[in-house]
Scaffold this motif. Structure first.
Motif, mmCIF file in Angstrom:
data_model
loop_
_atom_site.group_PDB
_atom_site.id
_atom_site.type_symbol
_atom_site.label_atom_id
_atom_site.label_comp_id
_atom_site.label_asym_id
_atom_site.label_seq_id
_atom_site.Cartn_x
_atom_site.Cartn_y
_atom_site.Cartn_z
ATOM 1 N N THR A 61 31.384 -11.220 15.714
ATOM 2 C CA THR A 61 30.477 -11.352 14.569
ATOM 3 C C THR A 61 29.134 -11.815 15.074
ATOM 4 O O THR A 61 29.055 -12.721 15.905
ATOM 5 C CB THR A 61 31.037 -12.371 13.557
ATOM 6 O OG1 THR A 61 32.322 -11.924 13.119
ATOM 7 C CG2 THR A 61 30.118 -12.524 12.360
ATOM 8 N N THR A 62 28.062 -11.197 14.569
ATOM 9 C CA THR A 62 26.729 -11.608 14.995
ATOM 10 C C THR A 62 25.820 -11.859 13.809
ATOM 11 O O THR A 62 25.854 -11.140 12.809
ATOM 12 C CB THR A 62 26.080 -10.577 15.941
ATOM 13 O OG1 THR A 62 24.830 -11.103 16.398
ATOM 14 C CG2 THR A 62 25.856 -9.238 15.267
ATOM 15 N N ALA A 72 34.932 -6.526 13.553
ATOM 16 C CA ALA A 72 33.540 -6.878 13.823
ATOM 17 C C ALA A 72 32.725 -6.941 12.533
ATOM 18 O O ALA A 72 32.936 -6.162 11.609
ATOM 19 C CB ALA A 72 32.921 -5.857 14.774
ATOM 20 N N ALA A 73 31.795 -7.899 12.498
ATOM 21 C CA ALA A 73 30.871 -8.041 11.373
ATOM 22 C C ALA A 73 29.469 -8.222 11.939
ATOM 23 O O ALA A 73 29.245 -9.064 12.804
ATOM 24 C CB ALA A 73 31.261 -9.222 10.503
ATOM 25 N N ASP A 74 28.528 -7.409 11.453
ATOM 26 C CA ASP A 74 27.164 -7.429 11.974
ATOM 27 C C ASP A 74 26.200 -7.817 10.863
ATOM 28 O O ASP A 74 25.956 -7.043 9.937
ATOM 29 C CB ASP A 74 26.811 -6.049 12.535
ATOM 30 C CG ASP A 74 25.418 -5.994 13.141
ATOM 31 O OD1 ASP A 74 24.681 -6.991 13.087
ATOM 32 O OD2 ASP A 74 25.071 -4.922 13.678
ATOM 33 N N PHE A 85 36.784 -11.167 7.274
ATOM 34 C CA PHE A 85 36.270 -10.073 8.098
ATOM 35 C C PHE A 85 37.295 -9.862 9.205
ATOM 36 O O PHE A 85 37.362 -10.641 10.154
ATOM 37 C CB PHE A 85 34.892 -10.415 8.672
ATOM 38 C CG PHE A 85 33.827 -10.588 7.623
ATOM 39 C CD1 PHE A 85 33.116 -9.494 7.161
ATOM 40 C CD2 PHE A 85 33.562 -11.836 7.077
ATOM 41 C CE1 PHE A 85 32.134 -9.641 6.183
ATOM 42 C CE2 PHE A 85 32.595 -12.002 6.101
ATOM 43 C CZ PHE A 85 31.881 -10.899 5.654
ATOM 44 N N PHE A 119 36.442 -15.233 10.109
ATOM 45 C CA PHE A 119 35.882 -14.290 11.080
ATOM 46 C C PHE A 119 36.922 -14.108 12.181
ATOM 47 O O PHE A 119 37.231 -15.045 12.908
ATOM 48 C CB PHE A 119 34.586 -14.820 11.699
ATOM 49 C CG PHE A 119 33.423 -14.901 10.755
ATOM 50 C CD1 PHE A 119 32.897 -13.763 10.166
ATOM 51 C CD2 PHE A 119 32.832 -16.122 10.474
ATOM 52 C CE1 PHE A 119 31.809 -13.833 9.311
ATOM 53 C CE2 PHE A 119 31.744 -16.210 9.625
ATOM 54 C CZ PHE A 119 31.228 -15.065 9.035
ATOM 55 N N TRP A 137 37.217 -19.263 12.654
ATOM 56 C CA TRP A 137 35.901 -19.125 13.283
ATOM 57 C C TRP A 137 36.100 -18.464 14.639
ATOM 58 O O TRP A 137 35.869 -19.032 15.683
ATOM 59 C CB TRP A 137 35.278 -20.512 13.409
ATOM 60 C CG TRP A 137 33.812 -20.552 13.678
ATOM 61 C CD1 TRP A 137 33.224 -20.892 14.863
ATOM 62 C CD2 TRP A 137 32.754 -20.290 12.770
ATOM 63 N NE1 TRP A 137 31.865 -20.850 14.738
ATOM 64 C CE2 TRP A 137 31.543 -20.480 13.455
ATOM 65 C CE3 TRP A 137 32.704 -19.887 11.431
ATOM 66 C CZ2 TRP A 137 30.308 -20.302 12.859
ATOM 67 C CZ3 TRP A 137 31.464 -19.718 10.840
ATOM 68 C CH2 TRP A 137 30.293 -19.920 11.551
ATOM 69 N N THR A 158 32.246 -4.188 9.701
ATOM 70 C CA THR A 158 31.372 -4.402 8.547
ATOM 71 C C THR A 158 29.943 -4.517 9.039
ATOM 72 O O THR A 158 29.655 -5.298 9.936
ATOM 73 C CB THR A 158 31.786 -5.691 7.805
ATOM 74 O OG1 THR A 158 33.174 -5.598 7.473
ATOM 75 C CG2 THR A 158 30.978 -5.881 6.550
ATOM 76 N N HIS A 166 23.711 -5.178 8.942
ATOM 77 C CA HIS A 166 22.589 -5.241 9.879
ATOM 78 C C HIS A 166 21.302 -4.843 9.151
ATOM 79 O O HIS A 166 21.223 -3.782 8.548
ATOM 80 C CB HIS A 166 22.831 -4.295 11.060
ATOM 81 C CG HIS A 166 21.820 -4.430 12.140
ATOM 82 N ND1 HIS A 166 21.993 -5.268 13.215
ATOM 83 C CD2 HIS A 166 20.606 -3.859 12.306
ATOM 84 C CE1 HIS A 166 20.940 -5.195 14.003
ATOM 85 N NE2 HIS A 166 20.083 -4.342 13.467
ATOM 86 N N PRO A 186 31.430 -16.574 15.998
ATOM 87 C CA PRO A 186 30.242 -15.807 15.604
ATOM 88 C C PRO A 186 29.019 -16.234 16.417
ATOM 89 O O PRO A 186 28.887 -17.396 16.793
ATOM 90 C CB PRO A 186 30.070 -16.180 14.123
ATOM 91 C CG PRO A 186 31.435 -16.572 13.679
ATOM 92 C CD PRO A 186 32.052 -17.249 14.869
#
Length: 158
Positions: free
Chosen positions: A61-62, A38-40, A35, A57, A81, A17, A20, A86
């Protein structure tokens, strides 16, 4: 860019996802969202309130270089988490966390969740399932479960 409210409550993102650089000008609702990969949210901008309460998450994840603005942003009671946890700009120095990002105690504590599935193969007819999260608790006792497609599913409780 989202100029109104962006609601993803209870959504599941199965693949990577990418938000960004996305700007959220209204409320951004990700409560109870999953998610799976990966989630950005790197370089995203939150100009309104945002909710990530009860989020899951499960992949990298960032939130690096994310502008959380000045409105309330909550990450209370995540169901999961990570791992990996993240990434946030204040990971090394939690004192740098913006005051509007909750919870105050960081990182957020995952919601207390326990699930003890009833097993119909058990000789114990008193088998039960308990699901706990936060202040609520559900106990299912004496339910009949049947196997279908490799998953146990509840049928009628008597």
């Amino acid at each position: 860019m989202f100029n109104g409210h962006a609601r993803f409550h209870n959504a599941t993102f199965d693949g990577g996802t990418v938000f960004h650089g996305t700007t959220f000008n209204g409320h951004a609702g990700f409560d109870d969202t999953t998610f799976d990969e990966a989630a950005d949210f790197g370089k995203a901008m939150f100009n309104g309130t945002a909710g990530f309460s009860g989020v899951t998450f499960t992949g990298p994840t960032t939130f690096s270089n994310t502008d959380f603005g000045s409105e309330r942003v909550t990450f209370d009671g995540p169901l999961r988490w990570g791992p990996p946890a993240p990434e946030f700009d204040w990971d090394q120095h939690v004192a740098e966390k913006p005051a509007n990002v909750e919870p105050r105690d960081w990182p957020p504590a995952p919601a207390r969740t326990q699930c003890l599935p009833a097993d119909p193969r058990s000789a114990d007819k008193r088998s039960f399932a308990i699901i706990e999260s936060g202040d609520w608790r559900i106990a299912l006792r004496g339910g009949v479960l049947r196997r279908k497609s490799r998953q146990w599913r509840p049928l009628r409780l008597r």
